[in-house]
Write a protein that holds these residues in place. Structure first.
Motif, PDB file in Angstrom:
ATOM      1  N   PHE A 128      11.197 -20.290  -5.826  1.00  0.00           N
ATOM      2  CA  PHE A 128      11.170 -18.808  -5.706  1.00  0.00           C
ATOM      3  C   PHE A 128      11.940 -18.236  -6.913  1.00  0.00           C
ATOM      4  O   PHE A 128      12.977 -18.960  -7.374  1.00  0.00           O
ATOM      5  N   ALA A 129      11.402 -17.170  -7.393  1.00  0.00           N
ATOM      6  CA  ALA A 129      12.130 -16.621  -8.713  1.00  0.00           C
ATOM      7  C   ALA A 129      12.171 -14.930  -8.595  1.00  0.00           C
ATOM      8  O   ALA A 129      11.198 -14.578  -7.905  1.00  0.00           O
ATOM      9  N   VAL A 130      12.943 -14.412  -9.399  1.00  0.00           N
ATOM     10  CA  VAL A 130      12.929 -13.030  -9.517  1.00  0.00           C
ATOM     11  C   VAL A 130      11.463 -12.454  -9.894  1.00  0.00           C
ATOM     12  O   VAL A 130      11.035 -13.123 -11.143  1.00  0.00           O
ATOM     13  N   GLY A 131      10.676 -11.727  -9.028  1.00  0.00           N
ATOM     14  CA  GLY A 131       9.275 -11.362  -9.373  1.00  0.00           C
ATOM     15  C   GLY A 131       9.142 -10.180 -10.133  1.00  0.00           C
ATOM     16  O   GLY A 131      10.030  -9.554 -10.921  1.00  0.00           O
ATOM     17  N   ASP A 132       8.176  -9.249  -9.802  1.00  0.00           N
ATOM     18  CA  ASP A 132       8.128  -7.856 -10.474  1.00  0.00           C
ATOM     19  C   ASP A 132       8.694  -6.633  -9.793  1.00  0.00           C
ATOM     20  O   ASP A 132       9.028  -6.946  -8.434  1.00  0.00           O
ATOM     21  N   SER A 133       9.438  -5.715 -10.344  1.00  0.00           N
ATOM     22  CA  SER A 133       9.914  -4.872  -9.602  1.00  0.00           C
ATOM     23  C   SER A 133       8.833  -4.084  -8.888  1.00  0.00           C
ATOM     24  O   SER A 133       7.714  -3.984  -9.183  1.00  0.00           O
ATOM     25  N   VAL A 134       9.464  -3.108  -7.939  1.00  0.00           N
ATOM     26  CA  VAL A 134       8.412  -2.357  -7.009  1.00  0.00           C
ATOM     27  C   VAL A 134       8.033  -1.223  -7.952  1.00  0.00           C
ATOM     28  O   VAL A 134       9.013  -0.458  -8.718  1.00  0.00           O
ATOM     29  N   PRO A 135       6.970  -0.791  -7.845  1.00  0.00           N
ATOM     30  CA  PRO A 135       6.351   0.573  -8.663  1.00  0.00           C
ATOM     31  C   PRO A 135       7.335   1.617  -8.326  1.00  0.00           C
ATOM     32  O   PRO A 135       7.505   1.839  -7.244  1.00  0.00           O
ATOM     33  N   VAL A 136       7.396   2.621  -9.150  1.00  0.00           N
ATOM     34  CA  VAL A 136       8.244   3.696  -8.987  1.00  0.00           C
ATOM     35  C   VAL A 136       7.780   4.691  -8.071  1.00  0.00           C
ATOM     36  O   VAL A 136       8.545   5.396  -7.309  1.00  0.00           O
ATOM     37  N   ASN A 137       6.490   4.736  -7.736  1.00  0.00           N
ATOM     38  CA  ASN A 137       5.654   5.735  -7.163  1.00  0.00           C
ATOM     39  C   ASN A 137       5.729   5.399  -5.577  1.00  0.00           C
ATOM     40  O   ASN A 137       5.284   5.974  -4.796  1.00  0.00           O
ATOM     41  N   VAL A 138       6.290   3.973  -5.370  1.00  0.00           N
ATOM     42  CA  VAL A 138       6.174   3.571  -3.883  1.00  0.00           C
ATOM     43  C   VAL A 138       7.144   4.458  -2.960  1.00  0.00           C
ATOM     44  O   VAL A 138       6.695   4.519  -1.855  1.00  0.00           O
ATOM     45  N   ASP A 139       8.180   5.153  -3.562  1.00  0.00           N
ATOM     46  CA  ASP A 139       9.250   5.642  -2.768  1.00  0.00           C
ATOM     47  C   ASP A 139       8.749   7.245  -2.562  1.00  0.00           C
ATOM     48  O   ASP A 139       9.609   8.057  -1.898  1.00  0.00           O
ATOM     49  N   LYS A 140       7.764   7.726  -3.262  1.00  0.00           N
ATOM     50  CA  LYS A 140       7.181   9.005  -3.344  1.00  0.00           C
ATOM     51  C   LYS A 140       6.310   9.472  -1.893  1.00  0.00           C
ATOM     52  O   LYS A 140       5.684   8.408  -1.446  1.00  0.00           O
ATOM     53  N   TRP A 141       6.611  10.589  -1.529  1.00  0.00           N
ATOM     54  CA  TRP A 141       5.460  10.969  -0.451  1.00  0.00           C
ATOM     55  C   TRP A 141       4.163  11.359  -0.750  1.00  0.00           C
ATOM     56  O   TRP A 141       4.270  12.019  -1.906  1.00  0.00           O
ATOM     57  N   TRP A 142       3.304  11.159  -0.207  1.00  0.00           N
ATOM     58  CA  TRP A 142       1.963  11.913  -0.234  1.00  0.00           C
ATOM     59  C   TRP A 142       1.706  12.801   0.634  1.00  0.00           C
ATOM     60  O   TRP A 142       2.185  12.551   1.864  1.00  0.00           O
ATOM     61  N   TYR A 143       1.162  13.844   0.213  1.00  0.00           N
ATOM     62  CA  TYR A 143       0.851  15.024   1.201  1.00  0.00           C
ATOM     63  C   TYR A 143      -0.635  15.325   0.951  1.00  0.00           C
ATOM     64  O   TYR A 143      -1.158  15.236   0.292  1.00  0.00           O
ATOM     65  N   GLY A 144      -0.906  15.246   2.376  1.00  0.00           N
ATOM     66  CA  GLY A 144      -2.414  15.554   2.800  1.00  0.00           C
ATOM     67  C   GLY A 144      -2.749  16.351   3.969  1.00  0.00           C
ATOM     68  O   GLY A 144      -2.125  16.143   4.703  1.00  0.00           O
ATOM     69  N   LYS A 145      -3.797  17.240   3.910  1.00  0.00           N
ATOM     70  CA  LYS A 145      -4.035  17.881   5.023  1.00  0.00           C
ATOM     71  C   LYS A 145      -4.628  17.090   6.197  1.00  0.00           C
ATOM     72  O   LYS A 145      -5.495  16.072   5.947  1.00  0.00           O
ATOM     73  N   LYS A 146      -4.047  17.258   7.373  1.00  0.00           N
ATOM     74  CA  LYS A 146      -4.619  16.325   8.546  1.00  0.00           C
ATOM     75  C   LYS A 146      -5.898  17.195   8.882  1.00  0.00           C
ATOM     76  O   LYS A 146      -6.207  18.220   9.166  1.00  0.00           O
ATOM     77  N   ASN A 147      -6.980  16.431   9.288  1.00  0.00           N
ATOM     78  CA  ASN A 147      -8.386  16.608   9.695  1.00  0.00           C
ATOM     79  C   ASN A 147      -8.107  16.818  11.489  1.00  0.00           C
ATOM     80  O   ASN A 147      -7.613  15.872  11.805  1.00  0.00           O
TER      81      ASN A 147
END
Length: 288
Positions: free
Chosen positions: A269-288
């Protein structure tokens, strides 16, 4: 009772999380952990793949020896589920029931579709945020039948038996009564979680209605029978890797030494890649 060992780099294609027993003997979370947590067959073991409120799409690697937990890859990138407003990551502790298998060659009589070739999925609704690779004991409350690209993908609703409110939950109606809105939120999550990736909304059998505890347990028992046929080679394994260390009736049984060699072949085990910055963003979309 069970221990975990991480190998490779987190959030990279090399990351693997292996499980071992109290004596340090490596095992498969798919094949070696018993489905039933007791003799009464009303409490089940659950392997936690994704802790609640996290986004990395972790899963049991069904095609690899000892079936470690790894992160799913899509189009060459590590997969994270979007935060589809108002949800943050997975809204339950998400995982699988060991020693179950949704047979793609079997057409489910209630959904009309074959299985998705994976262990059966579990959404644990208790208070505690669990850890990746943790094995908990749950009681089943109901089930939701997701139809994912023409395959039956059962979602079992369950609660940790150690949850302080567990005694109040005995069937799916208790969830509806004591956690108002949670079942509806669960349907919404599964319906829309792939939409940010450009896919259509998912569909459900039974008009998106949850089935009760007895129905869910019947489904679990049938997938346990399919798994048993798989691991004893009474059914074609296809790409599924059935290497295990405890199933004495299985031709895929391997030694403790061989199991250890499988794990040690993966980088430490070793330090890997960082989490992408957009992971914490909210996605907004219309419910069908």
């Amino acid at each position: 009772m069970y221990q975990t060992e991480e190998r490779g780099g987190e959030h990279t294609g090399t990351y693997r999380l292996y499980l071992s027993n109290a004596q340090g003997k490596f095992l498969s979370p798919f094949h070696d952990i018993p489905l039933y947590a007791g003799e009464t067959q009303d409490v089940f073991n659950m392997v936690v793949e994704v802790p609640r409120w996290t986004n990395a799409k972790m899963e049991i690697a069904t095609k690899e020896p000892l079936n470690p937990i790894k992160q799913d890859v899509k189009k060459g990138k590590m997969r994270f589920v979007a935060n589809v407003f108002p949800h943050k990551g997975y809204i339950w502790n998400y995982g699988a029931l060991p020693q179950t298998w949704e047979d793609p060659a079997h057409t489910d009589e209630s959904t009309g579709c074959g299985g998705d070739n994976d262990p059966i999925d579990v959404c644990e609704i208790g208070t505690k945020v669990c850890s990746r690779g943790e094995v908990i004991q749950v009681k089943v409350l109901g089930a939701l039948a997701l139809i994912d690209e023409g395959e039956t993908d059962w979602k079992i609703i369950a609660i940790n038996i150690e949850d302080p409110e567990a005694n109040n939950f005995n069937d799916i109606d208790d969830v509806r009564r004591l956690k108002p809105g949670y079942l509806e939120a669960s349907v919404d999550w599964f319906k829309r979680y792939k939409v940010p990736d450009g896919k259509p909304e998912n569909k459900f059998a039974f008009n998106s209605e949850f089935k009760d505890k007895d129905f869910a347990i019947r489904v679990i028992k049938s997938t346990h029978a399919f798994w048993n046929a798989l691991v004893t080679k009474k059914h074609s394994t296809g790409e599924i890797n059935c290497t295990n260390t405890t199933v004495s009736s299985s031709p895929f049984l391997c030694s403790e030494t061989d199991a250890k060699a499988i794990v040690e072949a993966v980088p430490v085990f070793a330090v890997g890649d960082s989490v992408p910055v957009n992971v914490d963003k909210w996605w907004y979309g219309k419910k069908n």
